[in-house]
Write an enzyme that holds these catalytic residues in place. Structure first.
Site, PDB file in Angstrom:
ATOM      1  N   GLU A 258      -3.703  -1.821  -8.463  1.00 14.28           N
ATOM      2  CA  GLU A 258      -2.439  -0.432  -8.401  1.00 14.28           C
ATOM      3  C   GLU A 258      -2.150  -0.538  -6.717  1.00 14.28           C
ATOM      4  OE1 GLU A 258      -3.065   3.135  -9.279  1.00 14.28           O
ATOM      5  OE2 GLU A 258      -3.762   2.661 -11.656  1.00 14.28           O
ATOM      6  N   LYS A 260      -1.208   0.726  -3.591  1.00 17.14           N
ATOM      7  CA  LYS A 260      -2.328   1.873  -2.711  1.00 17.14           C
ATOM      8  C   LYS A 260      -0.747   2.448  -1.635  1.00 17.14           C
ATOM      9  CE  LYS A 260      -6.212   3.407   0.079  1.00 17.14           C
ATOM     10  NZ  LYS A 260      -5.709   4.387   0.403  1.00 17.14           N
ATOM     11  N   PHE A 350      -1.279   8.001 -10.284  1.00 21.74           N
ATOM     12  CA  PHE A 350      -2.282   7.216 -10.767  1.00 21.74           C
ATOM     13  C   PHE A 350      -3.251   7.281 -11.832  1.00 21.74           C
ATOM     14  CE2 PHE A 350      -2.854   8.588  -6.053  1.00 21.74           C
ATOM     15  CZ  PHE A 350      -4.383   8.907  -6.892  1.00 21.74           C
TER      16      PHE A 350
HETATM   17  P1  AMP Z   1      -8.812   6.588   1.567  1.00 19.34           P
HETATM   18  O1  AMP Z   1      -8.216   7.817   1.718  1.00 19.34           O
HETATM   19  O2  AMP Z   1      -8.729   5.106   2.511  1.00 19.34           O
HETATM   20  O3  AMP Z   1     -10.343   6.307   1.651  1.00 19.34           O
HETATM   21  O4  AMP Z   1      -7.936   5.998   0.054  1.00 19.34           O
HETATM   22  C1  AMP Z   1      -8.229   6.381  -1.136  1.00 19.34           C
HETATM   23  C2  AMP Z   1      -7.212   7.515  -1.210  1.00 19.34           C
HETATM   24  O5  AMP Z   1      -6.323   6.708  -1.157  1.00 19.34           O
HETATM   25  C3  AMP Z   1      -6.823   8.441  -2.021  1.00 19.34           C
HETATM   26  O6  AMP Z   1      -7.111   9.606  -1.759  1.00 19.34           O
HETATM   27  C4  AMP Z   1      -4.974   8.379  -2.615  1.00 19.34           C
HETATM   28  O7  AMP Z   1      -5.030   9.921  -1.888  1.00 19.34           O
HETATM   29  C5  AMP Z   1      -4.253   7.543  -2.625  1.00 19.34           C
HETATM   30  N1  AMP Z   1      -3.929   5.935  -3.077  1.00 19.34           N
HETATM   31  C6  AMP Z   1      -2.888   5.968  -2.553  1.00 19.34           C
HETATM   32  N2  AMP Z   1      -2.595   4.984  -4.075  1.00 19.34           N
HETATM   33  C7  AMP Z   1      -2.986   5.281  -4.889  1.00 19.34           C
HETATM   34  C8  AMP Z   1      -3.837   5.202  -6.815  1.00 19.34           C
HETATM   35  N3  AMP Z   1      -2.714   3.865  -7.067  1.00 19.34           N
HETATM   36  N4  AMP Z   1      -5.512   5.165  -6.960  1.00 19.34           N
HETATM   37  C9  AMP Z   1      -5.538   5.533  -6.378  1.00 19.34           C
HETATM   38  N5  AMP Z   1      -5.706   6.325  -4.811  1.00 19.34           N
HETATM   39  C10 AMP Z   1      -4.414   6.105  -3.678  1.00 19.34           C
END
Ligand code: AMP
Length: 598
Positions: A258, A260, A350
């Site tokens: 997906e 991000k 998502f």
């Molecule tokens: P990180 O904050 O870098 O650890 O990345 C995880 C975060 O990406 C999650 O907490 C979501 O807020 C965000 N996110 C954005 N797009 C998605 C997606 N398609 N699936 C899951 N998380 C996502």
């Protein structure tokens, strides 16, 4: 004896436990003492005492703030101890801890305590909660009077914690994992049922509810916990890997990939027209997102649902994402409605965890995704995240590049067979961001465990830098990884000094693992975002510390670390959300693979 309605544990006895918790030198001792304390509580008071011990009035999603400024507390101490406001203020400037000020001043106060009744823990909690709900004219003096009354209704040691609790400065150094283990000790004498308690906690995010259920109905009821509307689920988190090949390999073949999105994570609960939104930290953000609420009402066909997505500013005319700076404006307190009209946020959904009476947490991704797409009949402002299914690293790379071109952060790959894993970072979700592929340009979120005083040109700020740590999930400890001395603006230095000064502790917090000493240790509360050039091995830090063949012990450290971003303190992350030691180890091995020198 007190009646059940006011609880049985006197606040002065609770304070004795808190004092012991402050003094212990190991995490195991901490759990033992906490377990004994919990044993003393009855089913009607345990939830409130748990919130108190967490330093809050309620679980995060209830958004109950104390509404007590330090000035109020100074006045209350002045009244209770018969000193002048100025004297108390001066004393505080000298000590840096209103708890100690309250304790020492109350100890040297000749009160007519004769016949005065001691407050129970529950009574203290009830008064704090009542004060929190008081606002408007005259509320300041009511609050001060109530606080003064409480300070005088307990021992000097009790006064220490009455002063600290509503200021968010309890300084006990506990985390969720510590409390869950202590609950296990309370129930069984061992730490064996911690995982089962954690599973229940992950479903409701309410430690008080878990504790009172356990006390009243035992483990059987804990195992029966289910998702509930308007009790947010602790969010699933993503692991990271550096290349598409590794991702496909780890997924064991075909997986979902997906886009991000970089916006606000939203967990949305809907029951008919009633809609509530919770953040990643499980705080309610409904008021900040009226446009998302409206879109949920009009576009989600399910009557009742719990689902998740990322809300961000999206330009409908050009089909482009706006930069995160546009989205973040929503954090302002004022003008939200105007902003929502001017630039409505879009929600890229998502996941779904609950739908019209059916619990989807345990269902595989594939089934959840179908349900998610099925409930969005006419997607416009809410649409499912863009997704492909593939087992080809090449396809994954192409999709990744396309996402980056569109202004997104990268991709998240998802295991088709995995359930929704609440509250944990697991390889069922793996993220790939541009920055991992080359140098260490990804940022790290580190926990502040101590700070240094300013010297030389920094002397006037009384702030010289931070000692920061990663979170070791396995041991529930914080391991130092870096001293941060640059990247601060003058304003940030001032903010950090003031905030950290308030949570100074006399000795290294039990859960901190360190071989170096900062000028001051602080309670585990703040997370900062840091950038560095690379990860190196170092004998100075305990992060990922291992014994080498020659017998020396080395951990990981950061080269050229500096604070980044406009906010010095990351208000959306708690210490346990920080970058983990495991992530540092992975980043280090990735860095080696791409050929950076050690
Ligand atoms: P990180 O904050 O870098 O650890 O990345 C995880 C975060 O990406 C999650 O907490 C979501 O807020 C965000 N996110 C954005 N797009 C998605 C997606 N398609 N699936 C899951 N998380 C996502």
């Amino acid at each position: 004896m007190h009646s059940a309605s006011v609880g049985s544990l006197l606040f002065k006895d609770l304070a004795e436990y808190y004092d012991k918790l402050e003094r212990v030198s190991s995490r195991l001792e901490m759990i033992k003492i906490l377990g004994e304390m919990l044993k003393e509580l009855d089913k009607n008071e345990i939830a409130d005492v748990i919130y108190m011990t967490q330093g809050v009035l309620a679980p995060p999603f209830e958004s109950v703030e104390f509404g007590i400024a330090e000035k109020y507390m100074e006045e209350a101490i002045a009244i209770a101890s018969g000193r002048s406001k100025e004297a108390v203020h001066g004393y505080y400037k000298n000590k840096g801890d209103l708890g100690i000020v309250a304790e020492e001043l109350m100890a040297s106060t000749k009160l007519k305590r004769m016949g005065q009744r001691q407050y129970t823990s529950r009574e203290v909690y009830d008064v704090m909660r009542k004060i929190a709900g008081t606002s408007g004219e005259g509320s300041k003096s009511t609050k001060i009077k109530e606080l003064a009354g409480m300070l005088a209704s307990t021992t000097p040691l009790g006064a220490r914690y009455i002063a600290r609790y509503p200021l968010g400065q309890l300084r006990l150094g506990l985390g969720d994992a510590t409390i869950l283990e202590a609950l296990s000790v309370m129930a069984t004498g061992t730490r064996d049922v911690k995982d089962r308690l954690e599973a229940a906690y992950n479903m409701c995010s309410d430690m008080g509810l878990v504790a009172s259920t356990l006390k009243e109905h035992g483990m059987e009821a804990i195992d029966k916990f289910k998702v509930t509307l308007f009790k947010p689920i602790r969010p699933a988190l993503a692991e990271r890997l550096p290349t598409s090949e590794e991702i496909i390999k780890r997924m064991g073949g075909k997986c979902a990939v997906e886009q991000k999105y970089d916006g606000f994570r939203c967990q949305i609960h809907k029951d008919g027209k009633k809609v509530r939104i919770y953040s990643r930290r499980l705080e309610e953000t409904t008021d900040m997102l009226p446009d998302v609420v409206e879109a949920v009402r009009s576009e989600v066909s399910a009557e009742r649902a719990i689902f998740e997505g990322e809300a961000l500013a999206f330009n409908e005319s050009t089909n482009e994402f706006f930069p995160f700076q546009e989205t973040i404006q929503r954090k302002r307190k004022h003008g939200v409605a105007d902003k929502a009209l001017e630039m409505p946020l879009h929600l890229f959904a998502f996941d779904v965890m609950y739908l019209d009476g059916k619990d989807y947490l345990g269902k595989p991704y594939k089934e959840r995704r179908e349900a998610l797409e099925g409930m969005l009949k006419n997607p416009s402002r809410i649409r499912p995240s863009t997704m492909i299914l593939t087992d080809s690293p090449k396809k994954l790379d192409e999709f990744f590049e396309e996402s980056i071109e569109n202004g997104l952060e990268g991709i998240v790959a998802k295991d088709l067979a995995a359930p929704y894993i609440a509250g944990a970072r697991k390889f069922s979700w793996i993220k790939l961001k541009r920055s991992y592929r080359g140098e260490l340009s990804d940022t790290l979120d580190l926990v502040v465990v101590g700070y240094y005083l300013g010297r030389g040109s920094r002397a006037e700020f009384k702030f010289g830098g931070l000692l920061c740590a990663t979170y070791n999930e396995k041991n529930d400890t914080f391991e130092t990884v870096s001293r941060i001395g640059s990247g601060f603006t003058e304003e940030q230095m001032k903010e950090l000094r003031e905030s950290l000064n308030k949570i100074r502790v006399a000795k290294k917090p039990v859960r901190v693992d360190a071989v170096i000493e900062p000028d001051f240790w602080v309670d585990l509360k703040y997370v900062v975002t840091v950038k560095a050039d690379e990860i190196t091995r170092s004998p100075t830090h305990t992060c990922g510390r291992k014994k080498l063949k020659d017998g020396t012990e080395v951990g990981y450290a950061l080269r050229f670390p500096r604070l980044v971003g406009p906010e010095a303190i990351r208000s959306d992350k708690s210490p346990e959300d920080a970058t983990t030691t495991k992530e540092i180890e992975e980043l280090y091995s990735q860095q080696k693979k791409v050929g950076l020198k050690e």
